[in-house]
Design an enzyme around this catalytic site. Structure first.
Site, mmCIF file in Angstrom:
data_model
loop_
_atom_site.group_PDB
_atom_site.id
_atom_site.type_symbol
_atom_site.label_atom_id
_atom_site.label_comp_id
_atom_site.label_asym_id
_atom_site.label_seq_id
_atom_site.Cartn_x
_atom_site.Cartn_y
_atom_site.Cartn_z
ATOM 1 N N TYR A 153 0.864 -1.194 0.000
ATOM 2 C CA TYR A 153 0.000 0.000 0.000
ATOM 3 C C TYR A 153 0.893 1.235 0.000
ATOM 4 C CZ TYR A 153 -3.076 3.684 1.769
ATOM 5 O OH TYR A 153 -3.766 4.868 1.937
ATOM 6 N N GLU A 241 -3.729 7.602 -3.796
ATOM 7 C CA GLU A 241 -3.669 6.376 -3.004
ATOM 8 C C GLU A 241 -3.600 5.175 -3.940
ATOM 9 O OE1 GLU A 241 -6.178 4.490 0.715
ATOM 10 O OE2 GLU A 241 -7.287 5.219 -1.025
#
Length: 432
Positions: A153, A241
């Site tokens: 991530y 993101e």
């Protein structure tokens, strides 16, 4: 910055969730705050990334089954993924009114791509996030399917507490990152970036190392991180993101899925991006509200909320519920309000047949309460308002605003504070 700040990073992520809730899925939904939402389809977002040197899957876009077949043949990929392009999430488990199940399909045969596209394009796809009848699919994305050997991530966001950009990463990707922050905070890494100096090579390399990339992949990941930061700056993003930020068995670092939030204040210099805004899946009333710089979200209650500021809107909805009522909408006037906006807001609210009462809750900081009051009285007269109206005003020019309302001769119920206003609004509906 490693584990000691993991708890802080976790709190940052949880706050981020509250500030930037995904309304329409992962990649294709790009949220724009505070004024309205900028919606880009998945292929548009991926093109933005590719144009800035970020590695994404090779893909083409098709609006017919024949075009989809040609795209699949041009890819010359070992495996192809076909994705219906809608803004709603949950496409993979969706159902088409053609009978086809799933808005995302894998195949190795270009002819199968054509057959699937025939059952997708111009048919409605229903998911948990679409209206009951679904959303019409106008385009499909035909992309190279890549295997993922490891998922991480990575995100860059503007954080007010740091007065600038912050990188947040975790070697545990492909899952709900907020859960990781809660259950394994030691796996969350945060690094502040000096907005004037930009991202340093050592920062990018350290983040790549924290994400678990090894050998040549570490430098490759660092290069991708720097390119993502460049994208972040160039497009005036408030958040980029990537989840998952992954590696393939062939040794390639790829941004497989991402969400981008834009700064609406930069619209004047990001005209090409804002021109891509896809409003086709919005409710008509949302598009009408956007014409007047109003934010509108329909809810299932019967008490209309007319406020200035998203926080005040949420508080108003909450206190109506606490007093036994149900809000019919979330309507935010914003800051630079004009009398004409007030009129248009009332026009939108009264057009909703569910609305049985209207609660106006305005806190005048940069908003002039007298302008609100003049707009209210004009709207009441010209629209011949037929539902109870409760008004709570506070702040700039409030005494002049109260005089305007009191001398209007209109059946307007004044309230002393927010709780008083909510109780009166709920009571006005109960009397019916």
């Amino acid at each position: 910055m490693a584990a000691p700040l993991a708890g802080q990073a976790g709190a940052l992520l949880r706050n981020l969730v509250l500030r930037s809730t995904r309304l329409r899925g992962s990649f294709p939904a790009v949220q724009l705050t505070p004024r309205r939402w900028l919606n880009l389809q998945e292929y548009q977002s991926k093109k933005l990334m590719a144009d800035h040197g970020v590695t994404v899957q090779r893909f083409f876009v098709a609006d017919s089954a024949n075009d989809a077949l040609e795209a699949a043949q041009r890819l010359k990929a070992k495996e192809i993924v076909l994705k219906a392009q809608i803004l709603a999430g949950g496409r993979g488990k969706g159902v088409f009114n053609s009978g086809l199940k799933g808005g995302v399909h894998l195949t190795k045969d270009p002819k199968i791509v054509e057959q699937l596209a025939k059952q997708m394009i111009r048919y409605n796809l229903s998911t948990k996030q679409t209206p009951k009848d679904g959303v019409t699919v106008k385009k499909v994305m035909v992309a190279e399917a890549l295997n993922i050997s490891r998922e991480t991530y990575f995100a860059i966001l503007m954080d007010r507490a740091c007065n600038g950009p912050v990188m947040v990463g975790s070697p545990q990707g492909g899952v709900d990152i907020e859960e990781v922050a809660l259950t394994s905070p030691e796996l969350i890494f945060k690094e502040e970036i000096d907005i004037f100096e930009g991202i340093k090579d050592c920062q990018a390399l350290q983040m790549a190392k924290n994400l678990g990339f090894k050998g040549p992949l570490q430098q490759q990941a660092a290069d991708q991180i720097k390119k993502l930061y460049n994208l972040f700056l160039k497009i005036d993003a408030t958040q980029v993101e990537v989840n998952p930020f992954g590696e393939t068995p062939e040794g390639q670092v790829v941004c497989f899925d991402a969400k981008i939030n834009f700064d609406d204040n930069a619209e004047f210099r990001q005209k090409e991006i804002f021109a891509m805004d896809d409003k086709s899946e919005n409710e008509p009333i949302e598009n009408e509200a956007a014409k007047y710089d109003l934010k509108y979200i329909g809810l299932d209650g019967n008490i209309a909320c007319f406020v200035n500021g998203a926080g005040l809107a949420m508080a108003t909805c909450d206190i109506i519920s606490l007093n036994g009522g149900k809000p019919a909408n979330f309507l935010d006037l914003g800051g630079g309000v004009k009398e004409a906006q007030v009129y248009q807001a009332f026009k939108l609210l009264t057009a909703d047949p569910k609305v049985e009462a209207i609660l106006v809750n305005i806190f005048g900081g940069i908003v002039n309460c007298a302008i609100i009051a003049n707009g209210i009285t004009k709207a009441c007269r010209e629209l011949e308002l037929k539902v109870p109206l409760v008004v709570r005003l506070e702040g700039t020019n409030v005494h002049e605003a109260q005089r305007i309302l009191n001398e209007s001769g209109l059946p307007i119920t004044s309230a002393n504070d927010l709780e008083d206003a909510a109780k009166k609004a709920v009571a006005s509906v109960a009397k019916k």
